[in-house]
Design a protein around this motif. Structure first.
Motif, short mmCIF file in Angstrom:
data_model
loop_
_atom_site.label_atom_id
_atom_site.label_comp_id
_atom_site.label_asym_id
_atom_site.label_seq_id
_atom_site.Cartn_x
_atom_site.Cartn_y
_atom_site.Cartn_z
N ASP A 120 -10.21 -8.20 -39.90
CA ASP A 120 -9.76 -7.86 -38.35
C ASP A 120 -11.19 -8.14 -37.19
OD1 ASP A 120 -8.83 -7.35 -35.58
OD2 ASP A 120 -7.48 -5.42 -36.52
N GLY B 99 -8.89 -0.32 -32.13
CA GLY B 99 -8.39 -0.77 -33.90
C GLY B 99 -7.37 -0.05 -34.42
N ILE C 166 -17.90 -6.88 -31.38
CA ILE C 166 -19.11 -6.55 -30.62
C ILE C 166 -19.64 -5.52 -29.71
CG2 ILE C 166 -18.54 -8.40 -28.57
CD1 ILE C 166 -20.48 -9.94 -29.22
N GLU D 115 -10.81 -11.57 -27.71
CA GLU D 115 -10.87 -11.16 -25.94
C GLU D 115 -10.08 -12.44 -25.12
OE1 GLU D 115 -12.55 -9.22 -25.57
OE2 GLU D 115 -13.53 -9.41 -23.34
N LEU E 207 -15.41 -18.94 -26.25
CA LEU E 207 -15.70 -18.25 -26.68
C LEU E 207 -14.17 -17.56 -27.94
CD1 LEU E 207 -16.68 -15.29 -27.75
CD2 LEU E 207 -15.19 -14.14 -26.16
C1 LIG Z 1 -7.80 -7.92 -27.33
S1 LIG Z 1 -8.93 -6.40 -27.34
C2 LIG Z 1 -9.14 -6.51 -29.66
C3 LIG Z 1 -7.61 -5.30 -30.21
C4 LIG Z 1 -7.42 -4.66 -31.35
N1 LIG Z 1 -7.32 -5.81 -31.82
C5 LIG Z 1 -6.40 -4.03 -31.16
O1 LIG Z 1 -5.54 -3.88 -31.46
O2 LIG Z 1 -7.12 -2.59 -31.09
C6 LIG Z 1 -10.48 -7.81 -28.04
C7 LIG Z 1 -11.47 -7.15 -28.30
O3 LIG Z 1 -12.49 -8.25 -28.88
C8 LIG Z 1 -14.03 -7.82 -28.93
N2 LIG Z 1 -14.84 -9.28 -28.48
C9 LIG Z 1 -15.23 -10.10 -27.53
N3 LIG Z 1 -15.93 -10.78 -28.37
C10 LIG Z 1 -16.80 -10.78 -29.13
C11 LIG Z 1 -17.20 -11.46 -30.16
N4 LIG Z 1 -17.81 -12.48 -29.92
N5 LIG Z 1 -16.78 -10.56 -31.47
C12 LIG Z 1 -15.94 -9.64 -32.24
N6 LIG Z 1 -15.49 -9.37 -30.76
C13 LIG Z 1 -15.27 -9.58 -30.16
C14 LIG Z 1 -14.15 -7.14 -27.50
O4 LIG Z 1 -15.18 -6.05 -27.40
C15 LIG Z 1 -12.68 -6.35 -27.52
O5 LIG Z 1 -12.38 -5.43 -28.30
#
Ligand SMILES: C[S@@+](CC[C@H](N)C(=O)[O-])C[C@H]1O[C@@H](n2cnc3c(N)ncnc32)[C@H](O)[C@@H]1O
Length: 429
Positions: A125, A131, A152, A292, A325
Protein backbone atom coordinates in the motif's frame (compact mmCIF):
# COMPACT_ATOMS: atom_id res chain seq x y z
CA UNK A 1 -25.52 19.96 2.04
CA UNK A 2 -26.84 16.93 3.95
CA UNK A 3 -24.83 14.76 6.35
CA UNK A 4 -22.62 12.44 4.32
CA UNK A 5 -23.44 8.75 4.57
CA UNK A 6 -21.31 6.89 7.07
CA UNK A 7 -20.18 3.31 7.27
CA UNK A 8 -18.40 0.90 9.50
CA UNK A 9 -16.48 -2.25 8.73
CA UNK A 10 -16.60 -5.00 11.31
CA UNK A 11 -13.33 -6.08 12.89
CA UNK A 12 -13.13 -9.84 12.15
CA UNK A 13 -11.40 -10.47 15.48
CA UNK A 14 -14.71 -10.00 17.27
CA UNK A 15 -17.88 -12.05 17.12
CA UNK A 16 -20.01 -10.35 14.47
CA UNK A 17 -23.42 -10.90 16.09
CA UNK A 18 -22.20 -9.32 19.33
CA UNK A 19 -20.75 -6.32 17.51
CA UNK A 20 -23.90 -5.73 15.46
CA UNK A 21 -26.11 -6.00 18.50
CA UNK A 22 -23.92 -3.58 20.51
CA UNK A 23 -23.91 -1.12 17.62
CA UNK A 24 -27.68 -1.33 17.22
CA UNK A 25 -28.16 -0.63 20.92
CA UNK A 26 -25.77 2.31 20.81
CA UNK A 27 -27.48 3.82 17.76
CA UNK A 28 -30.86 3.50 19.47
CA UNK A 29 -29.50 5.05 22.70
CA UNK A 30 -27.98 8.05 20.95
CA UNK A 31 -31.16 8.43 18.97
CA UNK A 32 -33.32 8.51 22.09
CA UNK A 33 -31.29 11.46 23.40
CA UNK A 34 -31.61 13.45 20.16
CA UNK A 35 -34.59 14.48 18.02
CA UNK A 36 -34.39 11.54 15.67
CA UNK A 37 -37.25 10.58 13.41
CA UNK A 38 -37.45 7.07 14.85
CA UNK A 39 -36.10 5.75 11.58
CA UNK A 40 -32.97 4.42 13.24
CA UNK A 41 -34.18 0.87 13.88
CA UNK A 42 -32.99 -0.21 10.47
CA UNK A 43 -29.36 0.53 11.37
CA UNK A 44 -26.78 -0.94 11.12
CA UNK A 45 -27.81 -1.67 7.53
CA UNK A 46 -25.71 -4.13 5.46
CA UNK A 47 -24.29 -2.76 2.23
CA UNK A 48 -25.53 -5.32 -0.25
CA UNK A 49 -23.91 -3.98 -3.39
CA UNK A 50 -20.50 -4.89 -2.01
CA UNK A 51 -20.56 -8.66 -2.17
CA UNK A 52 -19.91 -10.37 1.14
CA UNK A 53 -16.68 -12.15 1.82
CA UNK A 54 -16.85 -15.50 3.57
CA UNK A 55 -20.64 -15.18 3.37
CA UNK A 56 -20.54 -12.14 5.65
CA UNK A 57 -21.14 -8.52 4.76
CA UNK A 58 -18.14 -6.34 5.33
CA UNK A 59 -19.79 -2.93 5.57
CA UNK A 60 -22.80 -1.52 7.39
CA UNK A 61 -24.39 1.91 7.00
CA UNK A 62 -24.93 3.90 10.20
CA UNK A 63 -26.84 7.18 10.62
CA UNK A 64 -24.85 10.14 9.31
CA UNK A 65 -25.12 11.96 12.64
CA UNK A 66 -24.18 8.97 14.84
CA UNK A 67 -21.21 9.89 17.02
CA UNK A 68 -19.00 6.91 16.29
CA UNK A 69 -16.03 8.21 18.28
CA UNK A 70 -18.09 8.21 21.46
CA UNK A 71 -19.37 4.68 21.00
CA UNK A 72 -18.02 1.60 22.78
CA UNK A 73 -18.20 -0.30 19.48
CA UNK A 74 -15.57 2.05 18.08
CA UNK A 75 -13.50 2.66 21.20
CA UNK A 76 -13.12 -1.07 21.84
CA UNK A 77 -11.93 -1.66 18.27
CA UNK A 78 -14.96 -3.72 17.19
CA UNK A 79 -15.61 -1.49 14.18
CA UNK A 80 -13.52 0.58 11.80
CA UNK A 81 -15.09 3.87 10.64
CA UNK A 82 -14.45 3.55 6.91
CA UNK A 83 -16.23 4.51 3.72
CA UNK A 84 -17.61 1.79 1.44
CA UNK A 85 -15.65 3.14 -1.51
CA UNK A 86 -12.38 2.36 0.30
CA UNK A 87 -13.73 -1.14 0.81
CA UNK A 88 -14.50 -1.40 -2.89
CA UNK A 89 -10.86 -0.58 -3.74
CA UNK A 90 -9.52 -3.26 -1.37
CA UNK A 91 -11.99 -5.93 -2.49
CA UNK A 92 -11.30 -5.23 -6.17
CA UNK A 93 -7.58 -5.59 -5.50
CA UNK A 94 -7.77 -8.86 -3.55
CA UNK A 95 -10.68 -10.68 -5.20
CA UNK A 96 -11.01 -11.54 -8.86
CA UNK A 97 -14.79 -11.99 -8.67
CA UNK A 98 -15.09 -8.23 -9.22
CA UNK A 99 -13.29 -8.55 -12.56
CA UNK A 100 -15.78 -8.21 -15.42
CA UNK A 101 -14.36 -11.12 -17.35
CA UNK A 102 -14.33 -13.65 -14.54
CA UNK A 103 -16.91 -16.41 -14.90
CA UNK A 104 -17.42 -16.75 -11.15
CA UNK A 105 -20.96 -15.83 -10.20
CA UNK A 106 -21.50 -16.24 -6.48
CA UNK A 107 -24.93 -17.23 -5.27
CA UNK A 108 -26.64 -15.66 -2.29
CA UNK A 109 -24.24 -15.64 0.66
CA UNK A 110 -21.54 -17.49 -1.26
CA UNK A 111 -17.95 -16.92 -0.48
CA UNK A 112 -16.09 -14.55 -2.76
CA UNK A 113 -13.09 -16.10 -4.40
CA UNK A 114 -9.60 -14.74 -4.45
CA UNK A 115 -7.40 -15.54 -7.45
CA UNK A 116 -4.92 -16.95 -5.04
CA UNK A 117 -7.02 -18.71 -2.41
CA UNK A 118 -4.32 -20.70 -0.70
CA UNK A 119 -1.09 -18.85 -1.26
CA UNK A 120 0.06 -16.05 0.92
CA UNK A 121 0.27 -12.71 -0.82
CA UNK A 122 2.78 -9.91 -0.63
CA UNK A 123 0.77 -6.71 -0.69
CA UNK A 124 1.97 -3.11 -0.94
CA UNK A 125 0.00 0.00 0.00
CA UNK A 126 2.10 2.85 -1.37
CA UNK A 127 0.19 5.77 0.22
CA UNK A 128 -1.07 4.01 3.30
CA UNK A 129 -1.79 6.51 6.05
CA UNK A 130 -3.92 6.66 8.11
CA UNK A 131 -4.18 2.99 7.27
CA UNK A 132 -7.78 1.88 7.04
CA UNK A 133 -7.32 0.21 3.66
CA UNK A 134 -4.05 -1.32 4.86
CA UNK A 135 -5.85 -2.89 7.84
CA UNK A 136 -8.53 -4.28 5.52
CA UNK A 137 -5.91 -5.64 3.12
CA UNK A 138 -4.19 -7.36 6.05
CA UNK A 139 -7.49 -8.74 7.38
CA UNK A 140 -8.66 -10.19 4.07
CA UNK A 141 -5.41 -11.41 2.52
CA UNK A 142 -4.79 -15.16 2.88
CA UNK A 143 -3.20 -16.30 6.17
CA UNK A 144 0.50 -15.53 6.61
CA UNK A 145 0.47 -12.85 3.92
CA UNK A 146 2.51 -9.72 4.41
CA UNK A 147 1.24 -6.18 3.99
CA UNK A 148 3.73 -3.35 3.56
CA UNK A 149 2.52 0.21 4.03
CA UNK A 150 4.49 3.25 2.84
CA UNK A 151 3.72 6.90 3.54
CA UNK A 152 5.84 10.03 3.32
CA UNK A 153 4.22 11.84 6.25
CA UNK A 154 5.66 11.19 9.71
CA UNK A 155 2.55 12.43 11.48
CA UNK A 156 0.25 10.33 9.38
CA UNK A 157 2.40 7.20 9.68
CA UNK A 158 2.24 7.64 13.47
CA UNK A 159 -1.56 7.69 13.18
CA UNK A 160 -1.33 4.57 11.06
CA UNK A 161 0.81 2.83 13.69
CA UNK A 162 -1.76 3.63 16.36
CA UNK A 163 -4.61 2.29 14.24
CA UNK A 164 -2.77 -0.96 13.54
CA UNK A 165 -1.94 -1.38 17.21
CA UNK A 166 -5.56 -0.74 18.15
CA UNK A 167 -7.11 -3.15 15.66
CA UNK A 168 -4.45 -5.75 14.91
CA UNK A 169 -1.87 -6.05 17.62
CA UNK A 170 -3.92 -5.62 20.76
CA UNK A 171 -6.86 -7.72 19.66
CA UNK A 172 -6.38 -11.09 18.13
CA UNK A 173 -9.30 -13.09 19.39
CA UNK A 174 -13.01 -12.63 19.75
CA UNK A 175 -13.76 -9.86 22.17
CA UNK A 176 -10.50 -10.21 24.11
CA UNK A 177 -7.04 -8.72 24.06
CA UNK A 178 -4.29 -10.53 22.22
CA UNK A 179 -2.80 -13.51 24.00
CA UNK A 180 0.81 -12.43 23.73
CA UNK A 181 1.97 -15.68 25.29
CA UNK A 182 0.81 -17.51 22.16
CA UNK A 183 2.85 -15.64 19.61
CA UNK A 184 3.03 -18.50 17.11
CA UNK A 185 -0.68 -18.58 16.68
CA UNK A 186 -0.81 -14.81 16.44
CA UNK A 187 1.82 -14.54 13.75
CA UNK A 188 0.86 -17.56 11.64
CA UNK A 189 -2.84 -16.93 11.18
CA UNK A 190 -2.74 -13.21 10.42
CA UNK A 191 -0.89 -11.06 7.95
CA UNK A 192 2.21 -9.29 9.11
CA UNK A 193 2.09 -5.53 8.67
CA UNK A 194 5.18 -3.40 8.12
CA UNK A 195 5.27 0.37 7.83
CA UNK A 196 7.88 2.49 6.08
CA UNK A 197 7.98 6.24 6.45
CA UNK A 198 9.55 7.19 3.16
CA UNK A 199 8.83 8.55 -0.31
CA UNK A 200 6.67 6.09 -2.25
CA UNK A 201 7.80 7.50 -5.60
CA UNK A 202 11.22 5.87 -5.19
CA UNK A 203 10.52 3.11 -2.68
CA UNK A 204 12.78 0.13 -3.38
CA UNK A 205 15.02 1.92 -5.85
CA UNK A 206 17.78 2.72 -3.39
CA UNK A 207 19.05 1.46 -0.06
CA UNK A 208 15.95 0.51 1.90
CA UNK A 209 15.29 2.77 4.87
CA UNK A 210 12.47 4.10 6.99
CA UNK A 211 11.05 0.91 8.54
CA UNK A 212 9.16 2.25 11.54
CA UNK A 213 6.85 -0.61 12.48
CA UNK A 214 6.55 -4.38 12.24
CA UNK A 215 3.47 -6.04 13.76
CA UNK A 216 5.34 -9.21 14.80
CA UNK A 217 8.10 -7.22 16.46
CA UNK A 218 5.43 -5.20 18.22
CA UNK A 219 3.79 -8.37 19.55
CA UNK A 220 7.15 -9.66 20.78
CA UNK A 221 7.82 -6.34 22.46
CA UNK A 222 4.44 -6.51 24.18
CA UNK A 223 5.41 -9.93 25.42
CA UNK A 224 8.69 -8.60 26.80
CA UNK A 225 7.45 -5.43 28.39
CA UNK A 226 4.04 -6.69 29.50
CA UNK A 227 1.20 -4.23 29.70
CA UNK A 228 3.28 -1.12 30.31
CA UNK A 229 2.00 1.60 28.00
CA UNK A 230 5.11 3.71 27.60
CA UNK A 231 8.35 2.31 26.34
CA UNK A 232 11.44 2.96 28.42
CA UNK A 233 14.82 3.84 26.91
CA UNK A 234 16.03 0.26 26.58
CA UNK A 235 12.74 -0.85 24.98
CA UNK A 236 13.06 1.92 22.40
CA UNK A 237 16.66 0.92 21.65
CA UNK A 238 15.60 -2.73 21.37
CA UNK A 239 12.80 -1.77 18.97
CA UNK A 240 15.18 0.28 16.84
CA UNK A 241 17.67 -2.60 16.58
CA UNK A 242 14.92 -5.08 15.74
CA UNK A 243 13.50 -2.88 12.97
CA UNK A 244 16.95 -2.29 11.46
CA UNK A 245 17.57 -6.03 11.41
CA UNK A 246 14.16 -6.73 9.81
CA UNK A 247 14.80 -4.06 7.21
CA UNK A 248 18.16 -5.61 6.42
CA UNK A 249 16.53 -9.06 6.10
CA UNK A 250 13.90 -7.75 3.70
CA UNK A 251 16.66 -6.82 1.30
CA UNK A 252 18.73 -9.95 1.91
CA UNK A 253 15.84 -12.21 0.96
CA UNK A 254 15.79 -10.73 -2.53
CA UNK A 255 19.54 -10.61 -2.89
CA UNK A 256 20.06 -14.24 -1.87
CA UNK A 257 17.20 -15.43 -4.00
CA UNK A 258 16.07 -17.45 -0.98
CA UNK A 259 12.51 -17.19 -2.13
CA UNK A 260 12.37 -19.16 -5.34
CA UNK A 261 10.19 -18.14 -8.28
CA UNK A 262 8.59 -15.70 -8.62
CA UNK A 263 10.24 -14.02 -5.63
CA UNK A 264 13.53 -13.91 -7.51
CA UNK A 265 12.09 -11.01 -9.46
CA UNK A 266 13.25 -7.90 -7.71
CA UNK A 267 12.43 -4.24 -7.91
CA UNK A 268 15.76 -3.51 -9.56
CA UNK A 269 15.20 -6.18 -12.17
CA UNK A 270 18.55 -7.78 -11.38
CA UNK A 271 19.05 -11.52 -10.95
CA UNK A 272 19.59 -13.02 -7.51
CA UNK A 273 23.11 -13.65 -6.26
CA UNK A 274 24.60 -10.71 -8.10
CA UNK A 275 26.72 -8.62 -5.82
CA UNK A 276 24.84 -5.39 -6.47
CA UNK A 277 21.42 -6.70 -5.47
CA UNK A 278 21.44 -5.31 -1.95
CA UNK A 279 19.29 -2.40 -3.07
CA UNK A 280 16.45 -4.68 -4.06
CA UNK A 281 13.34 -5.84 -2.33
CA UNK A 282 11.07 -8.62 -3.57
CA UNK A 283 8.25 -7.48 -5.82
CA UNK A 284 4.60 -7.55 -4.76
CA UNK A 285 1.58 -9.63 -5.86
CA UNK A 286 -0.83 -6.77 -5.25
CA UNK A 287 -0.23 -3.03 -5.06
CA UNK A 288 -2.59 -0.30 -3.92
CA UNK A 289 -1.83 3.28 -4.98
CA UNK A 290 -4.45 5.33 -3.14
CA UNK A 291 -2.87 8.55 -4.25
CA UNK A 292 -2.71 11.99 -2.70
CA UNK A 293 -5.41 14.01 -4.50
CA UNK A 294 -7.43 17.23 -4.44
CA UNK A 295 -10.17 15.44 -2.37
CA UNK A 296 -12.85 17.18 -4.41
CA UNK A 297 -15.07 14.09 -4.23
CA UNK A 298 -15.08 13.84 -0.45
CA UNK A 299 -18.18 15.46 1.00
CA UNK A 300 -16.61 16.04 4.42
CA UNK A 301 -13.62 17.75 2.82
CA UNK A 302 -15.92 19.91 0.71
CA UNK A 303 -17.81 20.90 3.87
CA UNK A 304 -14.52 21.73 5.64
CA UNK A 305 -13.35 23.81 2.70
CA UNK A 306 -16.65 25.68 2.63
CA UNK A 307 -16.29 26.44 6.34
CA UNK A 308 -12.68 27.60 6.13
CA UNK A 309 -11.19 30.41 4.11
CA UNK A 310 -7.68 29.00 4.57
CA UNK A 311 -8.21 25.85 2.52
CA UNK A 312 -5.97 25.69 -0.55
CA UNK A 313 -7.49 26.45 -3.91
CA UNK A 314 -6.31 24.45 -6.84
CA UNK A 315 -4.80 26.36 -9.73
CA UNK A 316 -3.11 25.19 -12.95
CA UNK A 317 0.30 25.21 -11.35
CA UNK A 318 -0.32 23.23 -8.16
CA UNK A 319 -2.73 20.94 -10.01
CA UNK A 320 -0.03 20.00 -12.50
CA UNK A 321 2.39 19.32 -9.60
CA UNK A 322 -0.23 17.10 -8.02
CA UNK A 323 -0.83 15.18 -11.25
CA UNK A 324 2.92 14.78 -11.66
CA UNK A 325 3.13 13.27 -8.15
CA UNK A 326 0.25 10.91 -8.98
CA UNK A 327 2.05 9.75 -12.12
CA UNK A 328 5.25 9.13 -10.19
CA UNK A 329 3.33 7.18 -7.56
CA UNK A 330 1.45 4.97 -10.01
CA UNK A 331 4.66 4.35 -11.97
CA UNK A 332 6.51 3.40 -8.78
CA UNK A 333 3.68 1.05 -7.78
CA UNK A 334 3.74 -0.57 -11.22
CA UNK A 335 7.51 -1.01 -11.06
CA UNK A 336 7.14 -2.80 -7.71
CA UNK A 337 4.44 -5.15 -9.07
CA UNK A 338 5.26 -8.72 -10.12
CA UNK A 339 4.40 -9.80 -13.64
CA UNK A 340 0.95 -11.39 -13.42
CA UNK A 341 0.10 -9.22 -10.40
CA UNK A 342 -2.47 -6.47 -10.14
CA UNK A 343 -2.56 -2.88 -8.96
CA UNK A 344 -5.45 -0.63 -7.96
CA UNK A 345 -5.07 3.10 -8.49
CA UNK A 346 -7.63 5.17 -6.61
CA UNK A 347 -8.38 8.72 -5.50
CA UNK A 348 -11.24 10.49 -3.71
CA UNK A 349 -11.36 13.03 -6.52
CA UNK A 350 -13.75 13.02 -9.46
CA UNK A 351 -11.37 15.03 -11.63
CA UNK A 352 -10.44 13.29 -14.88
CA UNK A 353 -6.89 14.74 -14.87
CA UNK A 354 -6.13 12.96 -11.60
CA UNK A 355 -7.86 9.74 -12.55
CA UNK A 356 -8.41 8.42 -16.06
CA UNK A 357 -5.62 10.60 -17.48
CA UNK A 358 -3.07 9.27 -14.99
CA UNK A 359 -4.06 5.70 -15.86
CA UNK A 360 -3.96 6.47 -19.61
CA UNK A 361 -0.47 7.88 -19.15
CA UNK A 362 0.71 4.65 -17.49
CA UNK A 363 -0.89 2.48 -20.21
CA UNK A 364 0.78 4.57 -22.92
CA UNK A 365 4.18 4.30 -21.24
CA UNK A 366 4.18 0.58 -20.35
CA UNK A 367 3.25 -2.06 -22.93
CA UNK A 368 2.82 -4.66 -20.22
CA UNK A 369 0.17 -2.60 -18.38
CA UNK A 370 -3.49 -3.28 -19.11
CA UNK A 371 -6.86 -2.45 -17.55
CA UNK A 372 -8.73 -5.20 -15.75
CA UNK A 373 -12.33 -3.99 -16.01
CA UNK A 374 -14.13 -4.13 -12.68
CA UNK A 375 -17.82 -4.29 -11.92
CA UNK A 376 -19.92 -4.19 -8.77
CA UNK A 377 -23.10 -5.54 -10.32
CA UNK A 378 -22.59 -9.20 -9.51
CA UNK A 379 -23.64 -8.89 -5.91
CA UNK A 380 -26.46 -10.89 -4.44
CA UNK A 381 -29.73 -10.76 -6.36
CA UNK A 382 -28.90 -7.49 -8.06
CA UNK A 383 -28.55 -7.51 -11.80
CA UNK A 384 -27.27 -4.01 -12.36
CA UNK A 385 -24.78 -1.80 -10.57
CA UNK A 386 -26.27 0.75 -8.20
CA UNK A 387 -26.81 4.02 -10.06
CA UNK A 388 -24.03 5.77 -8.17
CA UNK A 389 -21.47 3.38 -9.65
CA UNK A 390 -20.51 4.69 -13.07
CA UNK A 391 -17.94 3.68 -15.63
CA UNK A 392 -15.16 6.27 -15.99
CA UNK A 393 -14.26 7.91 -19.30
CA UNK A 394 -11.68 5.15 -19.69
CA UNK A 395 -13.42 1.81 -20.26
CA UNK A 396 -13.23 -0.57 -17.31
CA UNK A 397 -12.56 2.12 -14.70
CA UNK A 398 -15.08 2.92 -11.96
CA UNK A 399 -16.41 6.12 -10.45
CA UNK A 400 -18.55 6.34 -7.33
CA UNK A 401 -20.68 9.44 -7.51
CA UNK A 402 -22.35 10.37 -4.20
CA UNK A 403 -24.08 13.30 -5.86
CA UNK A 404 -26.26 10.97 -7.94
CA UNK A 405 -30.02 11.06 -7.45
CA UNK A 406 -30.45 7.53 -6.16
CA UNK A 407 -33.64 6.06 -7.51
CA UNK A 408 -34.65 3.57 -4.92
CA UNK A 409 -34.78 3.52 -1.13
CA UNK A 410 -32.10 0.89 -0.59
CA UNK A 411 -29.63 2.62 -2.90
CA UNK A 412 -30.30 5.89 -1.16
CA UNK A 413 -29.37 4.31 2.18
CA UNK A 414 -26.12 2.94 0.84
CA UNK A 415 -24.88 5.83 -1.27
CA UNK A 416 -21.12 6.19 -0.86
CA UNK A 417 -19.99 8.88 1.58
CA UNK A 418 -17.43 10.16 -0.87
CA UNK A 419 -16.76 10.50 -4.58
CA UNK A 420 -14.14 7.95 -5.54
CA UNK A 421 -12.34 6.67 -8.61
CA UNK A 422 -10.73 3.29 -8.99
CA UNK A 423 -8.96 1.44 -11.74
CA UNK A 424 -7.53 -2.08 -11.62
CA UNK A 425 -4.43 -2.58 -13.71
CA UNK A 426 -2.69 -5.84 -14.54
CA UNK A 427 0.95 -6.50 -15.47
CA UNK A 428 1.40 -8.98 -18.30
CA UNK A 429 3.44 -12.13 -17.69
C1 LIG B 1 -5.54 9.49 0.17
S1 LIG B 1 -4.35 9.43 1.42
C2 LIG B 1 -4.20 7.70 1.70
C3 LIG B 1 -5.30 7.10 2.53
C4 LIG B 1 -5.01 5.67 2.95
N1 LIG B 1 -4.77 4.82 1.79
C5 LIG B 1 -6.10 5.06 3.78
O1 LIG B 1 -6.94 4.33 3.28
O2 LIG B 1 -6.12 5.31 5.00
C6 LIG B 1 -2.89 9.83 0.55
C7 LIG B 1 -1.62 9.64 1.36
O3 LIG B 1 -0.51 9.78 0.45
C8 LIG B 1 0.59 10.23 1.21
N2 LIG B 1 1.64 10.69 0.28
C9 LIG B 1 1.75 11.85 -0.40
N3 LIG B 1 2.87 11.88 -1.14
C10 LIG B 1 3.48 10.69 -0.94
C11 LIG B 1 4.70 10.12 -1.42
N4 LIG B 1 5.48 10.78 -2.28
N5 LIG B 1 5.03 8.90 -0.99
C12 LIG B 1 4.24 8.23 -0.12
N6 LIG B 1 3.09 8.72 0.38
C13 LIG B 1 2.71 9.94 -0.04
C14 LIG B 1 0.00 11.29 2.12
O4 LIG B 1 0.82 11.52 3.23
C15 LIG B 1 -1.36 10.65 2.46
O5 LIG B 1 -1.28 10.00 3.70
Amino acid sequence: MTEPKRYVRLNPRFERGETLSLLKTEIAQQQSTTDGNGDQNKYPLPVKWLRPTNGQFEFYAIPGDFSLNRSTSFQSGRVYGMDVTSGAAVLALLFDTYDCNTSVKPADGDESTRDDEVHQLRVLDLCCAPGLKLCMLADLAPPSSSAVGVDISQNRIQLCKNIIKKYHVNQMTSGSKVDVSNDNQASSSHSTIRLYCTDGTNFGTKQLSGLVFDSNAEKQELQTQGKRKRQNKSARAREKRRLLELQRQEVTVAADGVNVEPENETSCGTEPNQSNTTCCIPLFDRVLVDAECSTDGAIKHIQKREASSKAPLWNDSNMSELVDLQKRLIESGFRLLKSGGSLVYSTCSLNEKQNENVVRWLLDKYDDAFIIPVSFNKQNNVEKSPSFVEEGSLAGTIRFNPFTNANDGIEEECLPGTGFFLSKIGKRL
